[in-house]
Design a protein around this motif. Structure first.
Motif, PDB file in Angstrom:
ATOM      1  N   PHE A  59      35.879  51.525  36.221  1.00 26.70           N
ATOM      2  CA  PHE A  59      36.985  52.398  35.847  1.00 26.70           C
ATOM      3  C   PHE A  59      37.138  53.552  36.838  1.00 26.70           C
ATOM      4  CE2 PHE A  59      35.291  50.621  31.920  1.00 26.70           C
ATOM      5  CZ  PHE A  59      36.426  50.212  31.226  1.00 26.70           C
ATOM      6  N   PHE A  60      38.369  53.977  37.031  1.00 24.12           N
ATOM      7  CA  PHE A  60      38.596  55.250  37.704  1.00 24.12           C
ATOM      8  C   PHE A  60      38.096  56.361  36.787  1.00 24.12           C
ATOM      9  CE2 PHE A  60      41.946  52.665  39.718  1.00 24.12           C
ATOM     10  CZ  PHE A  60      41.792  53.012  41.056  1.00 24.12           C
ATOM     11  N   PRO A  61      37.648  57.489  37.348  1.00 29.13           N
ATOM     12  CA  PRO A  61      37.247  58.612  36.488  1.00 29.13           C
ATOM     13  C   PRO A  61      38.415  59.084  35.623  1.00 29.13           C
ATOM     14  CG  PRO A  61      36.509  58.974  38.753  1.00 29.13           C
ATOM     15  CD  PRO A  61      37.434  57.785  38.778  1.00 29.13           C
ATOM     16  N   ALA A  62      38.128  59.432  34.391  1.00 29.40           N
ATOM     17  CA  ALA A  62      39.172  59.958  33.501  1.00 29.40           C
ATOM     18  C   ALA A  62      39.772  61.226  34.090  1.00 29.40           C
ATOM     19  CB  ALA A  62      38.592  60.249  32.119  1.00 29.40           C
ATOM     20  N   THR A 136      47.766  51.713  44.524  1.00 28.50           N
ATOM     21  CA  THR A 136      46.374  51.240  44.509  1.00 28.50           C
ATOM     22  C   THR A 136      46.296  49.731  44.321  1.00 28.50           C
ATOM     23  OG1 THR A 136      45.967  51.390  42.104  1.00 28.50           O
ATOM     24  CG2 THR A 136      45.673  53.416  43.403  1.00 28.50           C
ATOM     25  N   SER A 137      47.420  49.093  43.960  1.00 30.50           N
ATOM     26  CA  SER A 137      47.425  47.654  43.660  1.00 30.50           C
ATOM     27  C   SER A 137      47.030  46.852  44.899  1.00 30.50           C
ATOM     28  CB  SER A 137      48.801  47.203  43.178  1.00 30.50           C
ATOM     29  OG  SER A 137      49.172  47.894  41.999  1.00 30.50           O
ATOM     30  N   GLY A 138      46.037  46.014  44.741  1.00 29.82           N
ATOM     31  CA  GLY A 138      45.544  45.217  45.847  1.00 29.82           C
ATOM     32  C   GLY A 138      44.544  45.935  46.720  1.00 29.82           C
ATOM     33  N   VAL A 139      44.315  47.202  46.433  1.00 34.13           N
ATOM     34  CA  VAL A 139      43.340  47.989  47.188  1.00 34.13           C
ATOM     35  C   VAL A 139      42.176  48.355  46.273  1.00 34.13           C
ATOM     36  CG1 VAL A 139      42.980  50.024  48.644  1.00 34.13           C
ATOM     37  CG2 VAL A 139      45.222  48.913  48.599  1.00 34.13           C
ATOM     38  N   GLU A 140      42.416  49.303  45.381  1.00 33.18           N
ATOM     39  CA  GLU A 140      41.383  49.686  44.422  1.00 33.18           C
ATOM     40  C   GLU A 140      41.591  49.041  43.055  1.00 33.18           C
ATOM     41  OE1 GLU A 140      39.976  54.051  44.969  1.00 33.18           O
ATOM     42  OE2 GLU A 140      42.077  53.989  45.619  1.00 33.18           O
ATOM     43  N   SER A 141      42.834  48.688  42.763  1.00 30.49           N
ATOM     44  CA  SER A 141      43.127  48.051  41.479  1.00 30.49           C
ATOM     45  C   SER A 141      43.646  46.636  41.713  1.00 30.49           C
ATOM     46  CB  SER A 141      44.145  48.874  40.682  1.00 30.49           C
ATOM     47  OG  SER A 141      45.406  48.898  41.337  1.00 30.49           O
ATOM     48  N   TYR A 142      43.768  45.881  40.651  1.00 32.50           N
ATOM     49  CA  TYR A 142      44.173  44.485  40.729  1.00 32.50           C
ATOM     50  C   TYR A 142      45.553  44.352  41.372  1.00 32.50           C
ATOM     51  CZ  TYR A 142      45.550  39.833  39.034  1.00 32.50           C
ATOM     52  OH  TYR A 142      45.986  38.540  38.942  1.00 32.50           O
ATOM     53  N   VAL A 189      53.271  55.764  44.120  1.00 31.96           N
ATOM     54  CA  VAL A 189      52.229  56.782  43.995  1.00 31.96           C
ATOM     55  C   VAL A 189      50.932  56.070  43.648  1.00 31.96           C
ATOM     56  CG1 VAL A 189      52.690  57.168  41.532  1.00 31.96           C
ATOM     57  CG2 VAL A 189      51.620  58.983  42.894  1.00 31.96           C
ATOM     58  N   GLU A 190      49.805  56.667  44.005  1.00 35.05           N
ATOM     59  CA  GLU A 190      48.516  56.097  43.635  1.00 35.05           C
ATOM     60  C   GLU A 190      48.175  56.499  42.207  1.00 35.05           C
ATOM     61  OE1 GLU A 190      45.857  55.728  47.683  1.00 35.05           O
ATOM     62  OE2 GLU A 190      45.910  57.667  46.696  1.00 35.05           O
ATOM     63  N   VAL A 195      41.518  50.826  34.592  1.00 38.15           N
ATOM     64  CA  VAL A 195      40.571  49.831  35.096  1.00 38.15           C
ATOM     65  C   VAL A 195      40.843  49.507  36.554  1.00 38.15           C
ATOM     66  CG1 VAL A 195      39.645  47.506  34.752  1.00 38.15           C
ATOM     67  CG2 VAL A 195      40.407  48.840  32.773  1.00 38.15           C
ATOM     68  N   LYS A 196      39.777  49.428  37.352  1.00 32.22           N
ATOM     69  CA  LYS A 196      39.881  49.016  38.742  1.00 32.22           C
ATOM     70  C   LYS A 196      39.855  47.487  38.835  1.00 32.22           C
ATOM     71  CE  LYS A 196      37.571  53.050  40.819  1.00 32.22           C
ATOM     72  NZ  LYS A 196      36.486  53.463  41.752  1.00 32.22           N
ATOM     73  N   LYS A 197      40.005  46.961  40.060  1.00 38.79           N
ATOM     74  CA  LYS A 197      39.928  45.506  40.236  1.00 38.79           C
ATOM     75  C   LYS A 197      38.508  45.041  39.953  1.00 38.79           C
ATOM     76  CE  LYS A 197      39.328  45.636  45.286  1.00 38.79           C
ATOM     77  NZ  LYS A 197      39.893  45.176  46.579  1.00 38.79           N
ATOM     78  N   PHE A 198      38.388  43.779  39.545  1.00 38.09           N
ATOM     79  CA  PHE A 198      37.104  43.235  39.101  1.00 38.09           C
ATOM     80  C   PHE A 198      36.186  42.952  40.287  1.00 38.09           C
ATOM     81  CE2 PHE A 198      34.627  39.563  37.171  1.00 38.09           C
ATOM     82  CZ  PHE A 198      33.776  40.400  36.462  1.00 38.09           C
TER      83      PHE A 198
END
Length: 200
Positions: A59-62, A136-142, A189-190, A195-198
């Motif tokens: 997870f990203f920090p809250a 963040t899609s495809g980088v840090e997230s799904y 925007v980021e 949830v981050k990518k698995f």
């Protein structure tokens, strides 16, 4: 996919949208319950080899930066459409409205949708679906985007908690059929929340 939907909506109904202020503990509880759901072999979408090694989702920090107040605009007379998925399945959705907000000073807009078939089921008449992609899609997230489940809110100011954004099951197992976020729901925007990518 409905198993995760049931879980998320149950949590949201008892925690998130009764609050108008950011609550870090609610995010922590959400993350704990998500991990419990994914660790349970009877409900987890994880492949057998991943389930054996599973300890926690990433997870990203809250952050209160991603707990936003959005102006809701109801869009009338929208025609239902078939939303593309990762398979040949095309569930029927209708655009319910628009959400306008800012993240870190950047103006954003997302369309929120209603699943036609699901809305006819008991307890789901007020359920809305908010799929999105961001920088963040495809980088840090799904890369296929993430989802947020909402309940209809009474005022014109709606709360969106991106800290509770989650991956579709397809992020863990390609055998699932998952809606693809419409192009108009791509945020410039980021969104470093949820949830981050698995894994790659």
């Amino acid at each position: 996919m409905y198993k995760l939907l049931l879980f998320v909506l149950l949590f949201l109904g008892t925690n998130l949208y009764s609050q108008q202020l950011f609550d870090e503990q609610s995010v922590a509880d959400f993350q704990k319950d998500m991990n419990k759901h994914y660790a349970d072999s009877t409900s987890s979408p994880l492949k057998k080899e991943d389930l054996k090694m599973f300890q926690s989702l990433d997870f990203f920090p809250a952050s209160a930066d991603f707990f936003v107040q959005a102006t809701f605009i109801r869009t009338e007379k929208e025609k239902p459409f078939k939303m593309p998925t990762t398979t040949d399945r095309k569930p029927l959705y209708v655009k319910y409205g628009e959400l306008h907000f800012t993240i870190k000073g950047i103006k954003c807009q997302l369309n929120v949708y209603q699943n036609i078939d699901l809305s006819k089921k008991p307890g789901y008449a007020d359920y809305l679906f908010l799929p999105f992609t961001d920088l963040t899609s495809g980088v840090e997230s799904y890369g296929g985007g993430r989802y947020i489940d909402l309940r209809m809110q009474e005022s014109k100011q709606w709360t969106i908690n991106f800290n509770m954004a989650y991956n579709p099951y397809c992020a863990y197992n390609e055998s699932y059929s998952c809606p693809i976020p419409p192009q108009e729901n791509d945020l410039k925007v980021e969104v470093k929340a949820g949830v981050k990518k698995f894994h790659d």
